[in-house]
Design a protein around this motif. Structure first.
Motif, PDB file in Angstrom:
ATOM      1  N   GLU A   1       0.976  -1.363  -0.081  1.00 17.89           N
ATOM      2  CA  GLU A   1       0.025  -0.089   0.105  1.00 17.89           C
ATOM      3  C   GLU A   1       0.885   1.261   0.038  1.00 17.89           C
ATOM      4  N   LEU A   2       2.266   1.147  -0.003  1.00 21.59           N
ATOM      5  CA  LEU A   2       3.073   2.420   0.078  1.00 21.59           C
ATOM      6  C   LEU A   2       2.970   3.244  -1.037  1.00 21.59           C
ATOM      7  N   ALA A   3       3.028   2.618  -2.450  1.00 16.93           N
ATOM      8  CA  ALA A   3       3.050   3.597  -3.579  1.00 16.93           C
ATOM      9  C   ALA A   3       1.595   4.399  -3.597  1.00 16.93           C
ATOM     10  N   ALA A   4       0.503   3.820  -3.317  1.00 13.55           N
ATOM     11  CA  ALA A   4      -0.744   4.396  -3.297  1.00 13.55           C
ATOM     12  C   ALA A   4      -0.722   5.550  -2.394  1.00 13.55           C
ATOM     13  N   HIS A   5      -0.179   5.505  -1.221  1.00 12.45           N
ATOM     14  CA  HIS A   5      -0.106   6.319  -0.139  1.00 12.45           C
ATOM     15  C   HIS A   5       0.868   7.633  -0.594  1.00 12.45           C
ATOM     16  N   GLU A   6       2.055   7.314  -0.949  1.00 13.40           N
ATOM     17  CA  GLU A   6       3.095   8.208  -1.325  1.00 13.40           C
ATOM     18  C   GLU A   6       2.444   9.177  -2.481  1.00 13.40           C
ATOM     19  N   ASP A   7       1.719   8.621  -3.463  1.00  9.72           N
ATOM     20  CA  ASP A   7       1.073   9.427  -4.495  1.00  9.72           C
ATOM     21  C   ASP A   7       0.268  10.615  -4.038  1.00  9.72           C
ATOM     22  N   ARG A   8      -0.346  10.376  -2.719  1.00 15.91           N
ATOM     23  CA  ARG A   8      -1.340  11.422  -2.176  1.00 15.91           C
ATOM     24  C   ARG A   8      -0.888  11.923  -1.010  1.00 15.91           C
ATOM     25  N   CYS A   9       0.416  11.663  -0.426  1.00 18.80           N
ATOM     26  CA  CYS A   9       0.878  12.050   0.620  1.00 18.80           C
ATOM     27  C   CYS A   9       1.051  13.849   0.767  1.00 18.80           C
ATOM     28  N   LYS A  10       0.442  14.263   1.602  1.00 22.99           N
ATOM     29  CA  LYS A  10       0.394  15.804   1.744  1.00 22.99           C
ATOM     30  C   LYS A  10       1.770  16.665   2.206  1.00 22.99           C
ATOM     31  N   LYS A  11       2.630  15.760   2.683  1.00 21.37           N
ATOM     32  CA  LYS A  11       3.605  16.125   3.170  1.00 21.37           C
ATOM     33  C   LYS A  11       4.660  16.474   1.990  1.00 21.37           C
ATOM     34  N   ALA A  12       4.348  15.576   0.732  1.00 21.56           N
ATOM     35  CA  ALA A  12       5.194  15.975  -0.377  1.00 21.56           C
ATOM     36  C   ALA A  12       4.990  17.404  -0.982  1.00 21.56           C
ATOM     37  N   GLU A  13       3.821  17.936  -0.707  1.00 20.00           N
ATOM     38  CA  GLU A  13       3.561  19.321  -1.130  1.00 20.00           C
ATOM     39  C   GLU A  13       3.999  20.494  -0.022  1.00 20.00           C
ATOM     40  N   ALA A  14       4.708  20.147   0.950  1.00 22.51           N
ATOM     41  CA  ALA A  14       5.059  21.035   2.098  1.00 22.51           C
ATOM     42  C   ALA A  14       6.115  22.207   1.469  1.00 22.51           C
ATOM     43  N   PRO A  15       5.627  23.523   1.934  1.00 22.30           N
ATOM     44  CA  PRO A  15       6.293  24.577   1.325  1.00 22.30           C
ATOM     45  C   PRO A  15       7.763  24.672   2.088  1.00 22.30           C
ATOM     46  N   GLY A  16       8.399  25.452   1.334  1.00 22.91           N
ATOM     47  CA  GLY A  16       9.734  25.466   1.710  1.00 22.91           C
ATOM     48  C   GLY A  16      10.466  25.651   2.846  1.00 22.91           C
ATOM     49  N   TRP A  17       9.485  26.645   3.537  1.00 27.99           N
ATOM     50  CA  TRP A  17      10.008  27.078   4.939  1.00 27.99           C
ATOM     51  C   TRP A  17       9.899  25.827   5.895  1.00 27.99           C
ATOM     52  N   LYS A  18       8.736  25.079   5.773  1.00 26.49           N
ATOM     53  CA  LYS A  18       8.440  24.035   6.413  1.00 26.49           C
ATOM     54  C   LYS A  18       9.814  23.098   6.218  1.00 26.49           C
ATOM     55  N   LEU A  19      10.122  22.780   4.985  1.00 26.65           N
ATOM     56  CA  LEU A  19      11.084  21.779   4.666  1.00 26.65           C
ATOM     57  C   LEU A  19      12.246  22.255   5.535  1.00 26.65           C
ATOM     58  N   LEU A  20      12.657  23.544   5.378  1.00 29.35           N
ATOM     59  CA  LEU A  20      13.806  24.196   5.942  1.00 29.35           C
ATOM     60  C   LEU A  20      13.914  23.899   7.465  1.00 29.35           C
ATOM     61  N   LYS A  21      12.926  23.959   8.092  1.00 26.69           N
ATOM     62  CA  LYS A  21      12.572  24.036   9.599  1.00 26.69           C
ATOM     63  C   LYS A  21      12.878  22.362   9.991  1.00 26.69           C
ATOM     64  N   ARG A  22      12.454  21.549   9.153  1.00 32.14           N
ATOM     65  CA  ARG A  22      12.493  20.227   9.484  1.00 32.14           C
ATOM     66  C   ARG A  22      14.072  19.633   9.295  1.00 32.14           C
ATOM     67  N   VAL A  23      14.830  20.295   8.158  1.00 32.11           N
ATOM     68  CA  VAL A  23      15.972  20.090   8.062  1.00 32.11           C
ATOM     69  C   VAL A  23      16.964  20.370   9.161  1.00 32.11           C
ATOM     70  N   VAL A  24      16.710  21.867   9.735  1.00 36.87           N
ATOM     71  CA  VAL A  24      17.294  22.225  10.651  1.00 36.87           C
ATOM     72  C   VAL A  24      17.217  21.674  12.167  1.00 36.87           C
ATOM     73  N   GLU A  25      15.913  21.079  12.264  1.00 36.81           N
ATOM     74  CA  GLU A  25      15.724  20.354  13.474  1.00 36.81           C
ATOM     75  C   GLU A  25      16.404  18.801  13.457  1.00 36.81           C
ATOM     76  N   ARG A  26      16.325  18.478  12.453  1.00 38.71           N
ATOM     77  CA  ARG A  26      16.940  17.199  12.174  1.00 38.71           C
ATOM     78  C   ARG A  26      18.662  17.133  12.390  1.00 38.71           C
ATOM     79  N   GLU A  27      19.173  18.335  11.857  1.00 35.78           N
ATOM     80  CA  GLU A  27      20.468  18.702  12.019  1.00 35.78           C
ATOM     81  C   GLU A  27      20.909  18.702  13.379  1.00 35.78           C
ATOM     82  N   ALA A  28      20.069  19.581  14.059  1.00 35.14           N
ATOM     83  CA  ALA A  28      20.261  19.762  15.474  1.00 35.14           C
ATOM     84  C   ALA A  28      20.377  18.393  16.401  1.00 35.14           C
ATOM     85  N   ALA A  29      19.489  17.621  15.858  1.00 35.67           N
ATOM     86  CA  ALA A  29      19.085  16.083  16.659  1.00 35.67           C
ATOM     87  C   ALA A  29      20.381  15.368  16.287  1.00 35.67           C
ATOM     88  N   GLN A  30      20.977  15.323  15.205  1.00 37.84           N
ATOM     89  CA  GLN A  30      22.018  14.608  14.804  1.00 37.84           C
ATOM     90  C   GLN A  30      23.417  14.897  15.676  1.00 37.84           C
TER      91      GLN A  30
END
Length: 329
Positions: free
Chosen positions: A123-152
């Motif tokens: 069921e993975l392919a069907a979910h990823e085709d409609r996953c809303k996180k794929a359309e996240a705006p750039g500022w949200k993506l940047l925030k996630r990247v910063v948080e992940r780097e800090a955790a690492q």
């Protein structure tokens, strides 16, 4: 294809746990096979020997049974995912579960962006085709990247600290000393009026004996800083005692709580009977430990005083040398 079980192939079963070995198959010189996990436990015994024939095991030259490994890898087995039920060989099962089974559990590829979906691979392919996180705006993506780097970075710093403390313990045990003793200590919640090192104590152990002296171990819980520490106290002082010590987690710890290795080096005497606090945990782990009524820790004490080793302590003697010459100072 008929499934293979231990009853139909007893000659391929571990002689200790009586199950098919999952990885390496080891054997004694007489051919009795043992799985890797059981072999490791047997090797920790005082006199490692084969559980079947009691022949001594050579710890430096383990014998691997390649024929038994190949025979076990060819045995038929069914996929453990009930919806799949495909017949496989034991050797092919890990690859099937990791990459092929349509009913294996997987997560969305956008999970680093915050997607919580988990399900079966089919069921993975069907979910990823409609996953809303794929359309996240750039500022949200940047925030996630910063948080992940800090955790690492935080995880890397914690791992580096643990490695340094472990190296410190290795150095302590590798250097010259008179004696080394290990003690399992159970600490219980103490009364509110009991203090140590100028602070309210959290838990305290009963008096224990090591290196010919009496000791107590305390824990401190600093709520505002979310820190959990230990303090070692000498209960008597006949003469200055130069000591290294390290504190490890005991055999019973709350699930998910990871303690740091605490180390200290101190000369105890009549005026300095208490060590400085040794940090064992921070943050959420410290809060979990603070809620406990008792804590089990393992204490290692190393006698650094000059002179000959104590009778019975042979851990660091050079048996190829000339007795105890050179130990006097």
């Amino acid at each position: 294809l008929r499934l293979a079980d231990e009853d139909s192939h007893p000659h391929l079963c571990c002689s200790v746990c009586l199950s098919f070995p999952e990885a390496e198959v080891l054997q004694c010189c007489a051919g009795h096979i043992v799985c890797g996990g059981c072999y490791e436990r047997v090797c920790h015994e005082e006199k490692p020997s084969c559980p079947s024939c009691r022949e001594a095991l050579d710890l430096f030259k383990p014998i691997r049974n390649m024929l038994a490994e190949r025979s076990i890898a060819m045995l038929p087995i069914r996929c453990p995912n009930d919806e799949c039920g495909r017949m496989l060989t034991r050797g092919g099962l890990p690859t099937h579960l990791a990459d092929e089974c349509a009913y294996r559990r997987v997560a969305c590829k956008y999970s680093p962006l915050g997607c919580k979906w988990e399900g079966v691979a089919g069921e993975l392919a069907a979910h990823e085709d409609r996953c809303k996180k794929a359309e996240a705006p750039g500022w949200k993506l940047l925030k996630r990247v910063v948080e992940r780097e800090a955790a690492q970075r935080s995880a890397h710093a914690a791992a580096l600290t643990a490695a340094r403390e472990g190296q410190r313990v290795v150095e302590m045990l590798s250097s010259r000393c008179k004696n080394v003793e290990f003690t399992n200590v159970v600490l219980h919640r103490c009364s509110a009026h009991e203090h140590v090192a100028g602070r309210p104590a959290h838990c305290v152990s009963a008096t224990f004996h090591a290196l010919g002296f009496r000791w107590k171990l305390y824990t401190l819980s600093e709520h505002t800083e979310r820190r959990f520490s230990a303090v070692l106290q000498l209960r008597e002082s006949r003469a200055p005692l130069r000591t290294d010590a390290f504190i490890l987690p005991g055999h019973v710890m709350p699930e998910g709580v990871q303690l740091r290795i605490g180390t200290l080096a101190r000369t105890f005497d009549s005026r300095h009977k208490t060590s400085e606090p040794v940090l064992l945990a921070e943050g959420g782990a410290a809060e979990q430990l603070d809620a406990l009524e008792s804590v089990t820790l393992r204490v290692g004490l190393i006698d650094r005083r000059a002179g000959r080793p104590d009778p019975g302590f042979l851990g660091q003697l050079n048996m190829g040398g000339g007795g105890l010459d050179g130990w006097d100072e």
